[in-house]
Design a protein around this motif. Structure first.
Motif, short mmCIF file in Angstrom:
data_model
loop_
_atom_site.label_atom_id
_atom_site.label_comp_id
_atom_site.label_asym_id
_atom_site.label_seq_id
_atom_site.Cartn_x
_atom_site.Cartn_y
_atom_site.Cartn_z
N ARG A 238 25.31 39.85 -28.76
CA ARG A 238 25.98 40.75 -28.17
C ARG A 238 26.11 40.97 -26.51
NH1 ARG A 238 26.68 47.42 -29.65
NH2 ARG A 238 28.25 47.91 -28.19
N GLN A 239 24.96 41.03 -26.23
CA GLN A 239 24.50 41.03 -24.71
C GLN A 239 24.85 39.81 -23.94
OE1 GLN A 239 20.16 41.78 -24.98
NE2 GLN A 239 20.50 43.66 -23.80
N PHE A 240 24.63 38.72 -24.66
CA PHE A 240 25.11 37.37 -23.80
C PHE A 240 26.55 37.28 -24.05
CE2 PHE A 240 26.36 32.81 -24.90
CZ PHE A 240 25.91 32.47 -23.55
N THR A 241 27.43 37.64 -25.06
CA THR A 241 28.84 37.40 -24.87
C THR A 241 29.40 38.28 -23.95
OG1 THR A 241 28.69 36.77 -27.40
CG2 THR A 241 30.79 37.57 -26.41
N ARG A 242 28.86 39.56 -23.93
CA ARG A 242 29.45 40.39 -22.99
C ARG A 242 29.02 40.04 -21.43
NH1 ARG A 242 27.63 45.03 -20.15
NH2 ARG A 242 29.24 46.68 -19.73
N SER A 243 27.83 39.79 -21.28
CA SER A 243 27.59 39.10 -19.81
C SER A 243 28.06 37.97 -19.32
CB SER A 243 25.93 39.19 -19.77
OG SER A 243 25.20 40.10 -19.91
N PHE A 244 28.31 36.85 -20.34
CA PHE A 244 28.76 35.61 -20.19
C PHE A 244 30.35 35.91 -19.58
CE2 PHE A 244 30.71 31.54 -20.45
CZ PHE A 244 29.64 30.77 -20.38
N ARG A 245 31.06 36.50 -20.41
CA ARG A 245 32.50 36.87 -19.90
C ARG A 245 32.59 37.61 -18.66
NH1 ARG A 245 37.31 36.10 -22.46
NH2 ARG A 245 36.42 35.75 -24.42
N LEU A 246 31.69 38.64 -18.42
CA LEU A 246 31.85 39.57 -17.05
C LEU A 246 31.56 38.38 -15.89
CD1 LEU A 246 30.13 42.64 -18.08
CD2 LEU A 246 32.38 42.25 -17.29
N GLU A 247 30.31 37.63 -16.07
CA GLU A 247 30.06 36.67 -14.84
C GLU A 247 30.85 35.29 -14.83
OE1 GLU A 247 25.79 35.69 -14.70
OE2 GLU A 247 25.28 37.70 -15.46
N THR A 248 31.58 34.93 -15.86
CA THR A 248 32.18 33.71 -15.55
C THR A 248 33.61 33.89 -15.95
OG1 THR A 248 32.16 33.06 -17.98
CG2 THR A 248 30.10 32.38 -16.55
N GLY A 249 34.00 34.85 -16.39
CA GLY A 249 35.42 35.16 -16.70
C GLY A 249 36.00 34.15 -17.87
N GLN A 250 35.23 33.54 -18.65
CA GLN A 250 35.55 32.78 -19.61
C GLN A 250 34.76 33.12 -21.08
OE1 GLN A 250 35.52 28.67 -19.20
NE2 GLN A 250 36.64 28.78 -17.23
N SER A 251 35.18 32.77 -22.19
CA SER A 251 34.40 32.78 -23.44
C SER A 251 33.15 31.65 -23.31
CB SER A 251 35.16 33.01 -24.56
OG SER A 251 35.64 31.44 -24.62
N PRO A 252 32.25 31.87 -24.05
CA PRO A 252 31.09 30.76 -24.15
C PRO A 252 31.91 29.41 -24.61
CG PRO A 252 30.30 32.80 -24.93
CD PRO A 252 31.65 33.11 -24.52
N ALA A 253 32.72 29.53 -25.89
CA ALA A 253 33.41 28.51 -26.19
C ALA A 253 34.19 27.68 -25.21
CB ALA A 253 34.21 28.89 -27.58
N LYS A 254 34.95 28.29 -24.34
CA LYS A 254 35.86 27.81 -23.40
C LYS A 254 35.06 27.16 -22.19
CE LYS A 254 39.44 26.95 -21.06
NZ LYS A 254 40.20 25.71 -21.45
N ALA A 255 33.92 27.85 -21.97
CA ALA A 255 32.99 27.18 -20.75
C ALA A 255 32.44 25.75 -21.27
CB ALA A 255 31.93 28.07 -20.60
N VAL A 256 32.12 25.81 -22.67
CA VAL A 256 31.49 24.64 -23.15
C VAL A 256 32.35 23.68 -23.14
CG1 VAL A 256 30.40 23.74 -25.42
CG2 VAL A 256 29.64 25.93 -24.42
N GLU A 257 33.70 24.08 -23.56
CA GLU A 257 34.89 23.11 -23.64
C GLU A 257 35.02 22.22 -22.23
OE1 GLU A 257 39.21 23.40 -23.81
OE2 GLU A 257 38.59 23.44 -25.73
N THR A 258 34.78 23.25 -21.36
CA THR A 258 35.12 22.81 -19.79
C THR A 258 33.91 21.63 -19.46
OG1 THR A 258 36.23 24.76 -19.12
CG2 THR A 258 35.27 23.33 -17.52
N LEU A 259 32.47 22.14 -19.85
CA LEU A 259 31.64 21.11 -19.72
C LEU A 259 31.90 19.69 -20.38
CD1 LEU A 259 28.54 23.81 -19.93
CD2 LEU A 259 29.45 22.63 -17.72
N ARG A 260 32.11 19.89 -21.52
CA ARG A 260 32.42 18.62 -22.42
C ARG A 260 33.54 17.77 -21.82
NH1 ARG A 260 31.23 21.64 -27.94
NH2 ARG A 260 29.13 20.70 -28.27
N VAL A 261 34.64 18.48 -21.35
CA VAL A 261 35.71 17.65 -20.70
C VAL A 261 35.06 16.98 -19.25
CG1 VAL A 261 37.96 17.93 -19.42
CG2 VAL A 261 37.47 18.87 -21.85
N GLU A 262 34.65 17.68 -18.40
CA GLU A 262 33.91 17.13 -17.13
C GLU A 262 33.12 15.81 -17.72
OE1 GLU A 262 32.49 19.18 -13.42
OE2 GLU A 262 30.68 19.11 -14.88
N ALA A 263 32.13 16.12 -18.76
CA ALA A 263 31.15 15.00 -18.82
C ALA A 263 32.01 13.77 -19.37
CB ALA A 263 30.19 15.61 -20.02
N ALA A 264 33.13 14.17 -20.27
CA ALA A 264 33.98 13.02 -20.81
C ALA A 264 34.52 12.22 -19.71
CB ALA A 264 34.69 13.69 -21.91
#
Length: 314
Positions: A238-264
């Motif tokens: 709960r803390q992680f999900t809330r903090s992650f969205r507040l700090e990055t403006g994205q969900s963890p799943a969306k951020a991971v997709e962004t990292l994967r697309v960049e690496a690809a």
């Protein structure tokens, strides 16, 4: 015979662009050198103040015969004098190649050197360059571009990538690699590599979220559930999900997709891997899922990126 490099400076130039000169300096110290002779040039000669207020001693524009003439950039688009533009035009005609760093592309365009050419500049000013000079072909997400004898680079430290590419074109990959190793920089970011970094774009504010993102980037082949990322950050789900969205403006799943697309994209641009291999290596379940992610991120499928990389290499 040493190749002559003329670097054109003007009041308010960005001092980090002098790092390009360091590439040629380090190359000269390598076995078989010296390879280059560099000259700092300005319209009136003498000391020219950089944007940081540091003066650099220059020679006055004179004979335009250089192997390579380069134009420095600035923190913003600087107005050019008629004398500067005229010398740049003459120097380009008399030189084997012409190059710009960052906003230097605007001066090349003013001199009429970019008609119909592919060019890049700092990402924040790319669209302004295209607006002011519609007959250019501005590619805003490139580290550097070579179009025949005209080279251009993105802003700031991209001047190092440009200079290393020039060394490689002149004397081969081994010398460029040795220079990069000596300078403790990458040899080298490919011209087609994105100016952006997913981790920089996400801009996490805390060390814990940064740790989770770094963990994700190093483990893209794994499923990377929210629980796993929360554990890496040493937070509850709960803390992680809330903090992650507040700090990055994205969900963890969306951020991971962004990292994967960049690496690809990096794998596709820098290698000759099959699309399904790339998808597997960066953690996509299948190529179709990666294709949809590419279209969301870049507006084109992975195959289009691969074709563009091949065309650029050719």
């Amino acid at each position: 015979m040493k190749k002559t490099i003329g670097l054109l400076l003007f009041p308010g130039f960005q001092i980090v662009d002098l790092a390009a000169v360091t590439v040629f300096e380090v190359a000269n110290a390598m076995p078989g050198g010296p390879y280059y002779e560099t000259q700092m040039l300005s319209e009136h000669g003498g000391a020219v103040l950089s944007s940081a207020g540091v003066p650099v001693v220059t020679q006055r524009f004179d004979a335009p015969g250089f192997d390579t003439v380069m134009v420095a950039g600035a923190m913003e688009v600087m107005p050019s004098t008629p004398g500067f533009v005229a010398f740049l035009r003459d120097a380009s005609l008399a030189s084997r190649r012409t190059a710009s760093i960052c906003t230097g592309a605007f001066q090349l365009a003013e001199a009429g050197l970019l008609q119909g050419r592919r060019v890049t500049t700092h990402w924040a000013l790319a669209r302004e360059l295209q607006r002011q000079h519609p007959h250019t072909r501005v590619e805003e997400d490139r580290i550097f571009i070579e179009d025949d004898h005209v080279w251009s680079s993105a802003g700031m430290t991209a001047c190092i990538d440009l200079a290393l590419a020039l060394v490689e074109a002149d004397y081969g990959v081994e010398l460029a690699r040795a220079v990069a190793r000596k300078m403790v920089v990458y040899h080298r970011r490919t011209g087609g590599q994105s100016q952006f970094s997913a981790l920089l774009e996400l801009e996490p504010k805390s060390d814990r979220i940064q740790t989770a993102l770094t963990y994700a980037k190093r483990n893209l082949r794994k499923a990377l559930s929210v629980d796993e990322l929360a554990d890496a950050a040493n937070l509850s789900r709960r803390q992680f999900t809330r903090s992650f969205r507040l700090e990055t403006g994205q969900s963890p799943a969306k951020a991971v997709e962004t990292l994967r697309v960049e690496a690809a994209r990096t794998m596709i641009e820098e290698g000759n891997h099959a699309i399904d291999v790339v998808a597997r290596e960066v953690g996509f379940d299948d190529p179709e899922r990666m294709r949809r992610a590419f279209i969301r991120a870049y507006g084109v499928p992975p195959q289009a990126v691969k074709r563009a990389a091949r065309t650029s290499a050719a």
